[in-house]
Design a protein around this motif. Structure first.
Motif, PDB file in Angstrom:
ATOM      1  N   GLN A 155       0.845  -1.185   0.000  1.00  0.00           N
ATOM      2  CA  GLN A 155       0.000   0.000   0.000  1.00  0.00           C
ATOM      3  C   GLN A 155       0.890   1.249   0.000  1.00  0.00           C
ATOM      4  OE1 GLN A 155      -3.107  -0.141  -0.555  1.00  0.00           O
ATOM      5  NE2 GLN A 155      -4.285  -1.291   0.937  1.00  0.00           N
ATOM      6  N   LEU A 171      -7.517   2.029  -7.015  1.00  0.00           N
ATOM      7  CA  LEU A 171      -7.704   0.602  -6.836  1.00  0.00           C
ATOM      8  C   LEU A 171      -8.773   0.193  -7.840  1.00  0.00           C
ATOM      9  CD1 LEU A 171      -7.431  -2.126  -5.276  1.00  0.00           C
ATOM     10  CD2 LEU A 171      -9.242  -1.293  -3.758  1.00  0.00           C
ATOM     11  N   TRP A 184      -8.938 -12.496  -0.060  1.00  0.00           N
ATOM     12  CA  TRP A 184      -8.402 -11.143   0.031  1.00  0.00           C
ATOM     13  C   TRP A 184      -8.083 -10.788   1.475  1.00  0.00           C
ATOM     14  CZ3 TRP A 184      -7.054  -9.000  -4.347  1.00  0.00           C
ATOM     15  CH2 TRP A 184      -7.805  -9.181  -5.509  1.00  0.00           C
ATOM     16  N   TRP A 186      -7.371  -6.946   2.955  1.00  0.00           N
ATOM     17  CA  TRP A 186      -7.198  -5.530   2.642  1.00  0.00           C
ATOM     18  C   TRP A 186      -6.582  -4.848   3.867  1.00  0.00           C
ATOM     19  CZ3 TRP A 186      -8.412  -4.918  -2.386  1.00  0.00           C
ATOM     20  CH2 TRP A 186      -9.307  -5.824  -2.957  1.00  0.00           C
ATOM     21  N   TYR A 190      -0.401  -3.591   3.364  1.00  0.00           N
ATOM     22  CA  TYR A 190      -0.298  -4.494   2.221  1.00  0.00           C
ATOM     23  C   TYR A 190      -1.683  -4.935   1.761  1.00  0.00           C
ATOM     24  CZ  TYR A 190       4.384  -4.842   4.188  1.00  0.00           C
ATOM     25  OH  TYR A 190       5.609  -4.531   4.709  1.00  0.00           O
ATOM     26  N   LEU A 191      -1.782  -5.181   0.485  1.00  0.00           N
ATOM     27  CA  LEU A 191      -2.928  -5.881  -0.086  1.00  0.00           C
ATOM     28  C   LEU A 191      -2.440  -7.314  -0.338  1.00  0.00           C
ATOM     29  CD1 LEU A 191      -5.057  -4.584  -3.077  1.00  0.00           C
ATOM     30  CD2 LEU A 191      -4.476  -6.985  -2.810  1.00  0.00           C
ATOM     31  N   GLN A 192      -3.162  -8.310   0.196  1.00  0.00           N
ATOM     32  CA  GLN A 192      -2.753  -9.696   0.048  1.00  0.00           C
ATOM     33  C   GLN A 192      -3.867 -10.511  -0.599  1.00  0.00           C
ATOM     34  OE1 GLN A 192      -0.451 -11.400   3.478  1.00  0.00           O
ATOM     35  NE2 GLN A 192      -1.123  -9.527   4.531  1.00  0.00           N
ATOM     36  N   CYS A 205      -7.676  -7.746  -9.107  1.00  0.00           N
ATOM     37  CA  CYS A 205      -7.706  -6.306  -8.894  1.00  0.00           C
ATOM     38  C   CYS A 205      -6.408  -5.717  -9.423  1.00  0.00           C
ATOM     39  CB  CYS A 205      -7.934  -5.928  -7.428  1.00  0.00           C
ATOM     40  SG  CYS A 205      -6.463  -5.958  -6.406  1.00  0.00           S
TER      41      CYS A 205
END
Length: 299
Positions: A155, A171, A184, A186, A190-192, A205
């Protein structure tokens, strides 16, 4: 640097490059593809389609697995041009060049150049326009990762309200993106996205990633790819230079170049830097991820 040719998973001629620690393998009968990347004697971080290894020829597009090069924006005809024919290749002792024939559907030719650097591998993707007209496109590099792992995308550095009043990046969601899907996570840092062989529905995404890296964690190892960001450029897919996709079979780490109007005879380059790191057990906890990334790769 050790270079050799030989069979691999049904293809009679593949190219193997290794420095004794990491190795990669690319078939010559299809491509350009890098079908294996991992520690010598260890797991392949890339997915290999179990029913397509050794396949070649024909007009049907096959995913094969491994790392590939496309051009964006995605289109059912242009994007899915088959890469089932033999490629040209050249090893000069310093770099390995993989080049496909000109795509008959698009007039675009793809090549991938691989150079071993100190601590990373430089992967140069090229699109060459052989048409008599200008084509608008972006280079799109897709690493198809083995199942059971987890993508990590940074992020933007967190800033509280009201210190930060303006948005920092897009996004981007697809029509099939389900933000409630349990794969997901959020997070603040971090986005994982987990790859789960038991969940068949696809997820995707994209983001504008100014941090310039994304990673995949699998069984104690981390695959890291770094890439550039051009602030004044226009990126495809509502401004994405970094995308992630998964289904029940695999997960893709995708990077994109800016959109360009590529003149006849011109070449577009898009560069990634790859590295592998042993990080041990790594939970989804963001503090643990940050600590592992700092200790291993100074991120």
């Amino acid at each position: 640097m050790h270079f050799e040719t030989g069979p691999y998973n049904g293809w009679r001629e593949c190219l193997r490059l290794s420095d004794g620690v990491w190795e990669l393998i690319a078939p010559t009968q299809v491509g350009p593809r890098i079908i294996r990347f991992g520690f010598v004697g260890g797991q392949n971080l890339f997915w290999e389609h179990p029913d397509q290894q050794g396949e070649m020829g024909g007009d049907e597009w096959r995913i094969y697995g491994g790392h590939r090069l496309w051009h964006a924006p995605e289109h059912p005809v242009r994007t899915y041009a088959p890469d089932n024919a033999p490629i040209e290749w050249d090893w000069n002792g310093e770099r390995l060049l993989l080049r496909q024939p000109v795509e008959t559907r698009t007039g675009i030719q793809k090549d991938i150049e691989i150079r071993w650097r100190e601590g990373f591998i430089e992967v140069i993707h090229r699109l060459i326009n052989h048409n008599l007209w200008t084509v608008e496109l972006a280079a799109w590099a897709l690493s198809v990762m083995a199942p059971g792992g987890r993508a990590i995308i940074p992020q933007e550095p967190f800033q509280p309200h009201p210190e930060a009043l303006l948005p920092v990046r897009p996004l981007v969601l697809w029509a099939y993106t389900d933000m409630s899907d349990p794969r997901w996570r959020w997070g603040k840092r971090y986005l994982q996205l987990r790859q789960d062989p038991n969940i068949s529905t696809p997820q995707k995404c994209g983001v504008l990633n100014r941090q310039g890296w994304m990673a995949y964690y699998l069984h104690g190892e981390l695959f890291l790819k770094r890439f550039g960001y051009q602030p004044e450029a226009t990126y495809p897919d509502f401004g994405c230079n970094c995308e992630v996709f998964t289904n029940a079979e695999m997960l893709e780490l995708e990077t994109l170049s800016p959109l360009v109007r590529l003149a006849p005879g011109a070449t577009l380059e898009h560069i990634e830097h790859w590295s592998l790191h042993k990080v041990g057990a790594l939970s989804e906890d963001e503090a643990a991820i940050a600590d592992a990334l700092w200790r291993q790769v100074q991120l």
